[in-house]
Write a protein that holds these residues in place. Structure first.
Motif, PDB file in Angstrom:
ATOM      1  N   ALA A  90       0.860  -1.191   0.000  1.00  0.00           N
ATOM      2  CA  ALA A  90       0.000   0.000   0.000  1.00  0.00           C
ATOM      3  C   ALA A  90       0.889   1.231   0.000  1.00  0.00           C
ATOM      4  O   ALA A  90       2.081   1.144   0.325  1.00  0.00           O
ATOM      5  CB  ALA A  90      -0.895  -0.010   1.232  1.00  0.00           C
ATOM      6  N   THR A  91       0.306   2.369  -0.378  1.00  0.00           N
ATOM      7  CA  THR A  91       1.120   3.597  -0.380  1.00  0.00           C
ATOM      8  C   THR A  91       0.876   4.427   0.877  1.00  0.00           C
ATOM      9  O   THR A  91       1.571   5.388   1.133  1.00  0.00           O
ATOM     10  CB  THR A  91       0.790   4.465  -1.619  1.00  0.00           C
ATOM     11  OG1 THR A  91      -0.601   4.792  -1.588  1.00  0.00           O
ATOM     12  CG2 THR A  91       1.126   3.745  -2.908  1.00  0.00           C
ATOM     13  N   LYS A  92      -0.173   4.053   1.625  1.00  0.00           N
ATOM     14  CA  LYS A  92      -0.478   4.811   2.851  1.00  0.00           C
ATOM     15  C   LYS A  92      -1.007   3.882   3.929  1.00  0.00           C
ATOM     16  O   LYS A  92      -1.623   2.858   3.621  1.00  0.00           O
ATOM     17  CB  LYS A  92      -1.484   5.918   2.561  1.00  0.00           C
ATOM     18  CG  LYS A  92      -2.813   5.392   2.054  1.00  0.00           C
ATOM     19  CD  LYS A  92      -3.803   6.513   1.843  1.00  0.00           C
ATOM     20  CE  LYS A  92      -5.135   5.963   1.368  1.00  0.00           C
ATOM     21  NZ  LYS A  92      -6.118   6.985   1.096  1.00  0.00           N
ATOM     22  N   ILE A  93      -0.758   4.252   5.164  1.00  0.00           N
ATOM     23  CA  ILE A  93      -1.293   3.479   6.298  1.00  0.00           C
ATOM     24  C   ILE A  93      -1.679   4.452   7.405  1.00  0.00           C
ATOM     25  O   ILE A  93      -0.854   5.260   7.841  1.00  0.00           O
ATOM     26  CB  ILE A  93      -0.267   2.451   6.815  1.00  0.00           C
ATOM     27  CG1 ILE A  93      -0.129   1.313   5.802  1.00  0.00           C
ATOM     28  CG2 ILE A  93      -0.699   1.876   8.170  1.00  0.00           C
ATOM     29  CD1 ILE A  93       0.917   0.310   6.119  1.00  0.00           C
ATOM     30  N   THR A 116       3.849  -1.229   7.904  1.00  0.00           N
ATOM     31  CA  THR A 116       4.828  -0.444   7.114  1.00  0.00           C
ATOM     32  C   THR A 116       6.097  -1.270   6.882  1.00  0.00           C
ATOM     33  O   THR A 116       6.641  -1.285   5.786  1.00  0.00           O
ATOM     34  CB  THR A 116       5.209   0.889   7.800  1.00  0.00           C
ATOM     35  OG1 THR A 116       5.771   0.615   9.074  1.00  0.00           O
ATOM     36  CG2 THR A 116       4.035   1.817   7.936  1.00  0.00           C
ATOM     37  N   ILE A 119       5.490  -3.954   4.238  1.00  0.00           N
ATOM     38  CA  ILE A 119       5.499  -3.428   2.861  1.00  0.00           C
ATOM     39  C   ILE A 119       6.944  -3.274   2.374  1.00  0.00           C
ATOM     40  O   ILE A 119       7.275  -3.649   1.239  1.00  0.00           O
ATOM     41  CB  ILE A 119       4.726  -2.086   2.789  1.00  0.00           C
ATOM     42  CG1 ILE A 119       3.238  -2.351   3.011  1.00  0.00           C
ATOM     43  CG2 ILE A 119       4.963  -1.376   1.449  1.00  0.00           C
ATOM     44  CD1 ILE A 119       2.396  -1.115   3.260  1.00  0.00           C
ATOM     45  N   ILE A 120       7.803  -2.753   3.246  1.00  0.00           N
ATOM     46  CA  ILE A 120       9.222  -2.594   2.870  1.00  0.00           C
ATOM     47  C   ILE A 120       9.833  -3.959   2.545  1.00  0.00           C
ATOM     48  O   ILE A 120      10.544  -4.122   1.558  1.00  0.00           O
ATOM     49  CB  ILE A 120      10.003  -1.860   4.000  1.00  0.00           C
ATOM     50  CG1 ILE A 120       9.491  -0.420   4.137  1.00  0.00           C
ATOM     51  CG2 ILE A 120      11.512  -1.885   3.739  1.00  0.00           C
ATOM     52  CD1 ILE A 120       9.978   0.322   5.359  1.00  0.00           C
ATOM     53  N   ILE A 123       8.675  -5.349  -0.872  1.00  0.00           N
ATOM     54  CA  ILE A 123       9.370  -4.695  -1.990  1.00  0.00           C
ATOM     55  C   ILE A 123      10.798  -5.245  -2.116  1.00  0.00           C
ATOM     56  O   ILE A 123      11.262  -5.538  -3.208  1.00  0.00           O
ATOM     57  CB  ILE A 123       9.356  -3.156  -1.808  1.00  0.00           C
ATOM     58  CG1 ILE A 123       7.920  -2.625  -1.971  1.00  0.00           C
ATOM     59  CG2 ILE A 123      10.297  -2.471  -2.798  1.00  0.00           C
ATOM     60  CD1 ILE A 123       7.714  -1.182  -1.573  1.00  0.00           C
TER      61      ILE A 123
ATOM     62  N   ILE B  61       7.585   4.452  -2.362  1.00  0.00           N
ATOM     63  CA  ILE B  61       6.709   3.781  -1.391  1.00  0.00           C
ATOM     64  C   ILE B  61       7.519   3.369  -0.153  1.00  0.00           C
ATOM     65  O   ILE B  61       7.105   3.602   0.983  1.00  0.00           O
ATOM     66  CB  ILE B  61       6.000   2.550  -2.026  1.00  0.00           C
ATOM     67  CG1 ILE B  61       5.072   3.000  -3.151  1.00  0.00           C
ATOM     68  CG2 ILE B  61       5.224   1.749  -0.986  1.00  0.00           C
ATOM     69  CD1 ILE B  61       4.479   1.863  -3.993  1.00  0.00           C
ATOM     70  N   GLU B  62       8.689   2.775  -0.384  1.00  0.00           N
ATOM     71  CA  GLU B  62       9.555   2.361   0.744  1.00  0.00           C
ATOM     72  C   GLU B  62       9.878   3.557   1.642  1.00  0.00           C
ATOM     73  O   GLU B  62       9.807   3.480   2.864  1.00  0.00           O
ATOM     74  CB  GLU B  62      10.874   1.797   0.213  1.00  0.00           C
ATOM     75  CG  GLU B  62      10.818   0.338  -0.194  1.00  0.00           C
ATOM     76  CD  GLU B  62      12.190  -0.160  -0.612  1.00  0.00           C
ATOM     77  OE1 GLU B  62      12.823  -0.871   0.162  1.00  0.00           O
ATOM     78  OE2 GLU B  62      12.628   0.186  -1.739  1.00  0.00           O
ATOM     79  N   MET B  65       6.940   4.605   3.687  1.00  0.00           N
ATOM     80  CA  MET B  65       6.687   3.672   4.787  1.00  0.00           C
ATOM     81  C   MET B  65       7.653   3.908   5.942  1.00  0.00           C
ATOM     82  O   MET B  65       7.293   3.802   7.109  1.00  0.00           O
ATOM     83  CB  MET B  65       6.805   2.221   4.290  1.00  0.00           C
ATOM     84  CG  MET B  65       5.690   1.780   3.384  1.00  0.00           C
ATOM     85  SD  MET B  65       4.068   1.948   4.138  1.00  0.00           S
ATOM     86  CE  MET B  65       3.222   2.960   2.930  1.00  0.00           C
ATOM     87  N   THR B  66       8.900   4.242   5.592  1.00  0.00           N
ATOM     88  CA  THR B  66       9.902   4.515   6.621  1.00  0.00           C
ATOM     89  C   THR B  66       9.526   5.756   7.433  1.00  0.00           C
ATOM     90  O   THR B  66       9.786   5.821   8.641  1.00  0.00           O
ATOM     91  CB  THR B  66      11.292   4.726   5.962  1.00  0.00           C
ATOM     92  OG1 THR B  66      11.499   3.666   5.043  1.00  0.00           O
ATOM     93  CG2 THR B  66      12.406   4.746   6.970  1.00  0.00           C
ATOM     94  N   ILE B  68       6.418   6.957   7.979  1.00  0.00           N
ATOM     95  CA  ILE B  68       5.184   6.828   8.783  1.00  0.00           C
ATOM     96  C   ILE B  68       5.579   6.439  10.212  1.00  0.00           C
ATOM     97  O   ILE B  68       6.320   5.501  10.423  1.00  0.00           O
ATOM     98  CB  ILE B  68       4.221   5.777   8.182  1.00  0.00           C
ATOM     99  CG1 ILE B  68       3.706   6.251   6.821  1.00  0.00           C
ATOM    100  CG2 ILE B  68       3.030   5.510   9.115  1.00  0.00           C
ATOM    101  CD1 ILE B  68       2.887   5.209   6.056  1.00  0.00           C
ATOM    102  N   ASN B  70       7.437   8.132  12.075  1.00  0.00           N
ATOM    103  CA  ASN B  70       8.614   8.924  12.450  1.00  0.00           C
ATOM    104  C   ASN B  70       8.400  10.422  12.215  1.00  0.00           C
ATOM    105  O   ASN B  70       9.076  11.239  12.816  1.00  0.00           O
ATOM    106  CB  ASN B  70       9.840   8.456  11.660  1.00  0.00           C
ATOM    107  CG  ASN B  70      10.295   7.086  12.103  1.00  0.00           C
ATOM    108  OD1 ASN B  70      10.301   6.776  13.292  1.00  0.00           O
ATOM    109  ND2 ASN B  70      10.636   6.225  11.156  1.00  0.00           N
ATOM    110  N   GLY B  76       1.596   8.607   4.722  1.00  0.00           N
ATOM    111  CA  GLY B  76       1.956   8.017   3.432  1.00  0.00           C
ATOM    112  C   GLY B  76       1.530   8.912   2.287  1.00  0.00           C
ATOM    113  O   GLY B  76       1.219  10.093   2.499  1.00  0.00           O
TER     114      GLY B  76
END
Lengths: 213, 136
Positions: A90-93, A116, A119-120, A123, B61-62, B65-66, B68, B70, B76
């Motif tokens: 996902a692109t958002k959480i 999060t 997701i990392i 990828i 995207i990575e 996510m990192t 969020i 912080n 996001g």
């Protein structure tokens, strides 16, 4: 940090000791597309056991799950692969989304954090796959940037792909829309929940594994 | 003397940042992502001429996510791309498309990127992107 080092070491060593002919089959897609449901259906059909838990709450799978040595058979021929179920991309959480499912704030925040990281990880694992099944929920709009990004990355890496339009048991499901969105890919419609059209899916899966070998 | 009342609303304005492809054309992946994230973290919506490479999208995207958890309030991003979906199935068109891409980059597309706190949802199909904003 320890988890990252552990995963890195696992990937390095699995690369060094990779058996000839072993195919790593990844399951990718958005959260709640049905990746774990399909992985479970395959494991039940050929191993008689589940791989992971399934839930209506998004991001139920937050860690990579691996099932070694899955063997499927067709017309007396066998193919073997390592099944890798990944957390939904996902692109958002927003942790507040989890509150709607009755979670307490702290639990929701923890789940968001794990999601999060998941997701990392998903990828990062893209580079390790030999073949990928991209799960798309056929009951919603398939033109999502997550689907486009996943397929674009797989094409750039020249990894063989099978697009699976899941949830065809639902009234809103529209396989033609999925086929129209991604005309350059083979699309097979199934319901991982009810088992609809799994025969055709296994035929396509067999071809996919052969392609990856 | 009567002081003039400031008529400015307390609500933050919505800012859209138009980014021509030339602004990122000569940047490497790291700098492209850094530039985009800088604008997104300032709560602005980017309309980019062209599109990112698939591996740059995953890096974006990575990176999100990192951040969020912080960066306070960051949830996001929302991202959508519409491309010029010409017939790239014929060999001639594919070659022409690839040569153009090498010469001028991925310019025949529009990419919209916004912070999830501002952009609630992006609905897309091959021809259009609909932007749903959060109530401010």
């Amino acid at each position: 940090m320890i988890k990252i080092i552990r995963n890195f070491a696992r990937r390095v060593f699995s690369g060094i000791f990779k058996k000839k002919g072993e195919v790593k089959l990844g399951f990718y897609g958005s959260p709640n597309a049905g990746k774990t449901s399909l992985a479970n259906a395959i494991c039940q059909d050929w191993l008689g056991e589940d791989l992971g838990t399934v839930s209506k709450v998004p991001h139920e799978t937050r860690e990579i799950q691996v099932k070694e040595k899955v063997v499927i058979e067709k017309d007396g021929k066998k193919v073997e692969f390592k099944l890798i179920d990944t957390p939904g991309i996902a692109t958002k959480i927003d942790f507040e989304d989890f509150l709607k499912f009755g979670m307490k704030k702290k639990e929701a925040q923890g789940r968001a954090k794990e999601a999060t990281q998941g997701i990392i990880e998903s990828i990062k694992w893209l580079d390790d796959m030999d073949a990928v099944i991209v799960l798309i929920d056929a009951s919603i709009n398939p033109y999502s940037q997550v689907n486009i990004t996943i397929l674009g990355n797989l094409a750039a890496r020249k990894i063989p792909v099978l697009v699976v339009a899941n949830k065809i048991d639902l009234k809103k499901a529209d396989i033609k829309k999925v086929q129209g969105a991604f005309p350059e890919y083979e699309v097979v419609g199934i319901s991982a929940k009810t088992g609809d059209n799994m025969e055709e899916f296994y035929e396509e899966l067999f071809k996919l594994i052969k392609k990856a070998k | 003397m009567v002081k003039k009342k400031k008529s400015r609303s307390k609500k933050a304005d919505l800012t859209i940042h138009f980014m021509p492809y030339s602004e990122i054309a000569h940047e490497d992946t790291i700098h492209r992502i850094k530039k985009i994230m800088g604008i997104v973290l300032a709560n602005r919506i980017i309309i980019l001429q062209g599109k990112l490479r698939p591996e740059e999208e995953t890096r974006l995207i990575e990176n999100s996510m990192t951040l969020i958890g912080n960066i306070k309030g960051f949830q996001g991003i929302e991202i959508a791309t519409v491309s010029n979906e010409e017939d790239t199935h014929s060999l001639f068109n594919r070659i022409r498309h690839n040569i153009a891409r090498i010469l001028i980059g991925e310019q025949d597309a529009i990419t919209i990127i916004g912070p999830a706190t501002v952009v609630k949802e992006m609905k897309q199909d091959p021809k259009k992107i609909e932007l749903m904003l959060n109530k401010r």
